[in-house]
Scaffold this active site. Structure first.
Site, short mmCIF file in Angstrom:
data_model
loop_
_atom_site.label_atom_id
_atom_site.label_comp_id
_atom_site.label_asym_id
_atom_site.label_seq_id
_atom_site.Cartn_x
_atom_site.Cartn_y
_atom_site.Cartn_z
N LEU A 20 0.84 -1.20 0.00
CA LEU A 20 0.00 0.00 0.00
C LEU A 20 0.88 1.25 0.00
CD1 LEU A 20 -2.92 -0.84 2.45
CD2 LEU A 20 -2.49 -1.62 0.12
N ASN A 45 4.40 -7.53 6.69
CA ASN A 45 5.26 -6.90 7.71
C ASN A 45 4.57 -5.75 8.44
OD1 ASN A 45 5.17 -5.32 5.37
ND2 ASN A 45 7.14 -4.38 5.78
N GLU A 46 3.24 -5.73 8.43
CA GLU A 46 2.50 -4.58 8.97
C GLU A 46 2.93 -4.20 10.39
OE1 GLU A 46 1.33 -6.71 6.92
OE2 GLU A 46 0.00 -5.71 5.50
C1 LIG Z 1 -7.99 -2.32 14.41
C2 LIG Z 1 -7.33 -2.33 13.10
C3 LIG Z 1 -8.26 -2.10 11.99
C4 LIG Z 1 -7.88 -1.95 10.78
C5 LIG Z 1 -6.46 -1.95 10.36
C6 LIG Z 1 -6.33 -0.95 9.39
C7 LIG Z 1 -5.24 -0.60 8.72
C8 LIG Z 1 -3.90 -0.93 8.92
C9 LIG Z 1 -3.35 -1.85 7.89
C10 LIG Z 1 -2.85 -1.18 6.70
C11 LIG Z 1 -2.18 -2.15 5.81
C12 LIG Z 1 -1.04 -1.89 5.22
C13 LIG Z 1 -0.39 -2.81 4.28
C14 LIG Z 1 0.76 -2.23 3.52
O1 LIG Z 1 0.97 -2.60 2.40
S1 LIG Z 1 1.73 -1.05 4.27
C15 LIG Z 1 3.13 -0.83 3.20
C16 LIG Z 1 4.21 -1.79 3.56
N1 LIG Z 1 5.34 -1.62 2.69
C17 LIG Z 1 6.58 -1.56 3.11
O2 LIG Z 1 6.87 -1.68 4.28
C18 LIG Z 1 7.63 -1.34 2.07
C19 LIG Z 1 8.38 -0.08 2.32
N2 LIG Z 1 9.41 0.09 1.31
C20 LIG Z 1 10.59 -0.57 1.33
O3 LIG Z 1 10.88 -1.38 2.18
C21 LIG Z 1 11.55 -0.26 0.23
O4 LIG Z 1 11.16 0.95 -0.36
C22 LIG Z 1 11.61 -1.34 -0.87
C23 LIG Z 1 12.33 -2.58 -0.31
C24 LIG Z 1 10.23 -1.71 -1.40
C25 LIG Z 1 12.45 -0.78 -2.06
O5 LIG Z 1 13.70 -0.34 -1.58
P1 LIG Z 1 14.61 0.60 -2.52
O6 LIG Z 1 15.88 0.84 -1.77
O7 LIG Z 1 14.71 0.04 -3.88
O8 LIG Z 1 13.77 1.94 -2.69
P2 LIG Z 1 13.55 3.09 -1.60
O9 LIG Z 1 14.64 4.11 -1.76
O10 LIG Z 1 13.34 2.53 -0.26
O11 LIG Z 1 12.17 3.72 -2.08
C26 LIG Z 1 12.07 4.54 -3.25
C27 LIG Z 1 11.00 5.57 -3.01
O12 LIG Z 1 9.75 4.90 -2.84
C28 LIG Z 1 9.17 5.29 -1.59
N3 LIG Z 1 8.39 4.16 -1.07
C29 LIG Z 1 8.82 2.94 -0.77
N4 LIG Z 1 7.82 2.16 -0.35
C30 LIG Z 1 6.72 2.93 -0.36
C31 LIG Z 1 5.35 2.71 -0.03
N5 LIG Z 1 4.89 1.52 0.41
N6 LIG Z 1 4.50 3.73 -0.16
C32 LIG Z 1 4.90 4.93 -0.59
N7 LIG Z 1 6.19 5.21 -0.93
C33 LIG Z 1 7.08 4.21 -0.82
C34 LIG Z 1 10.34 5.64 -0.72
O13 LIG Z 1 9.95 6.46 0.34
C35 LIG Z 1 11.23 6.35 -1.72
O14 LIG Z 1 10.71 7.65 -1.90
P3 LIG Z 1 11.67 8.92 -2.10
O15 LIG Z 1 12.54 8.99 -0.89
O16 LIG Z 1 12.46 8.62 -3.35
O17 LIG Z 1 10.74 10.08 -2.22
#
Ligand SMILES: CC/C=C\C/C=C\CCC/C=C/CC(=O)SCCNC(=O)CCNC(=O)[C@H](O)C(C)(C)COP(=O)(O)OP(=O)(O)OC[C@H]1O[C@@H](n2cnc3c(N)ncnc32)[C@H](O)[C@@H]1OP(=O)(O)O
Length: 292
Positions: A98, A167-168
């Site tokens: 997400l 990994n939430e």
């Molecule tokens: C009572 C409870 C009731 C209800 C619950 C309700 C809701 C909660 C549940 C919500 C569910 C969520 C599920 C999800 O999917 S959360 C997202 C999880 N994702 C991650 O943790 C991934 C994060 N990203 C990374 O680990 C790395 O970016 C990745 C390994 C994918 C790639 O690494 P790399 O070194 O190649 O790139 P980066 O330099 O890290 O990233 C490049 C730019 O992209 C931006 N980025 C990365 N991931 C995201 C993302 N998920 N969303 C938005 N943007 C993202 C990152 O910040 C970099 O941006 P800039 O710095 O270039 O601007």
């Protein structure tokens, strides 16, 4: 219905459907192109390849989710297609899950619209009449993993840098019950308890051992393996396979359908909390910091 809702959503978010283009590829195949999702008919008859193309990391933005659902719906309605391979056009990343910016600093109306789009995407993938094979050619945390888990079969690239899992908890988030159900249905109750509470991201060998993926193959064979698996699945007549799939998946999907509005409200309440907003901001900041 979902298509109409999707179109309305695209209009609201400023995406023009008129920008969709159709072109002919080298083999004469028709190739549909949106901004963020590319659909390519393949050499295997009846099979399309959907490539996620939302750089840099294929995060699931509202626009991406809308285009993805519309693409799947078009393919489902086009009787020439019986199967779809889902893969990524972004090197090394299947999907980062997400889009964190959709869940940060926005208003409740936006959170409601976004969460409905996430729900609709999952229902569309999970209950698709098409055979869906995930060709996972990169890292796929959280929502990216959910998409793969919702397919009928998963082929993962054998690259130790790639990680897959929900990994939430590492982001300070509680995994939604239907994410949890999808994982439990795939790897079982005990393995899910551990994986979800610890927010584990698994390298290919462990993902295979857990049953999170069905095959791990050399990186350059991910798509070709997915296509040959597809041939095997398409040997089964559609109607019996579809009825069987529906029988197995219906209860899980119905659980969300029945509680869809309450789930949206829970999401809004949860994500709007100051403490959750702070956690997400810190997580995003840490992603930026790791570059320096
Ligand atoms: C009572 C409870 C009731 C209800 C619950 C309700 C809701 C909660 C549940 C919500 C569910 C969520 C599920 C999800 O999917 S959360 C997202 C999880 N994702 C991650 O943790 C991934 C994060 N990203 C990374 O680990 C790395 O970016 C990745 C390994 C994918 C790639 O690494 P790399 O070194 O190649 O790139 P980066 O330099 O890290 O990233 C490049 C730019 O992209 C931006 N980025 C990365 N991931 C995201 C993302 N998920 N969303 C938005 N943007 C993202 C990152 O910040 C970099 O941006 P800039 O710095 O270039 O601007």
């Amino acid at each position: 219905m979902a298509l109409a809702a999707g179109r309305a959503m695209l209009m609201r978010s400023g995406v023009r459907l008129g920008t969709q283009a159709a072109a002919r590829g080298g083999n004469g195949a028709r190739r549909f192109m949106n901004h963020r999702v590319v659909v390519e008919p393949n050499t295997v008859p009846g099979v399309a390849v959907i490539k996620f193309k939302n750089p840099p990391v294929n995060s699931l933005t509202l626009e991406f989710l809308t285009e993805f659902v519309i693409c799947l719906e078009k393919l489902e309605n086009d009787k020439t297609f019986r199967g779809v391979v889902l893969t990524s056009d972004c090197p090394g990343i299947f999907s980062a899950g997400l889009d964190l910016r959709e869940m940060c600093g926005k208003n409740p109306a936006h959170y409601a619209e976004y969460w409905r789009a996430v729900q609709e995407m999952w229902l569309k993938v999970y209950l698709s009449n098409l055979v869906l094979v995930a060709a996972i050619n990169g890292t796929s945390p959280a929502g990216g993993c959910l998409i793969a888990l919702s397919c009928d079969y998963r082929v993962l690239a054998d690259n130790p840098r790639y990680r897959m899992g929900l990994n939430e908890t590492l982001l300070g988030l509680v995994v939604p019950f239907w994410f949890k159900d999808t994982l439990v249905n795939t790897i079982g109750h005990r393995a899910s308890e551990r994986a979800l509470q610890l927010g584990l991201l698994f390298p290919p060998a462990e993902a295979l051992q857990l049953g999170m993926v069905d095959q791990v193959v050399p990186e350059d064979q991910v798509q070709s393996t997915a296509l040959s698996v597809m041939t095997q699945w398409l040997a089964i007549p559609d109607h019996v396979r579809q009825l069987t799939k529906n029988m197995i998946r219906k209860a899980t999907a119905d659980h969300l359908i029945k509680h869809q509005e309450a789930d949206i409200q829970n999401f809004i309440n949860f994500i709007s909390r100051d403490s959750i907003q702070k956690s997400l901001q810190v997580y995003l900041e840490n992603l930026k910091q790791k570059k320096h």
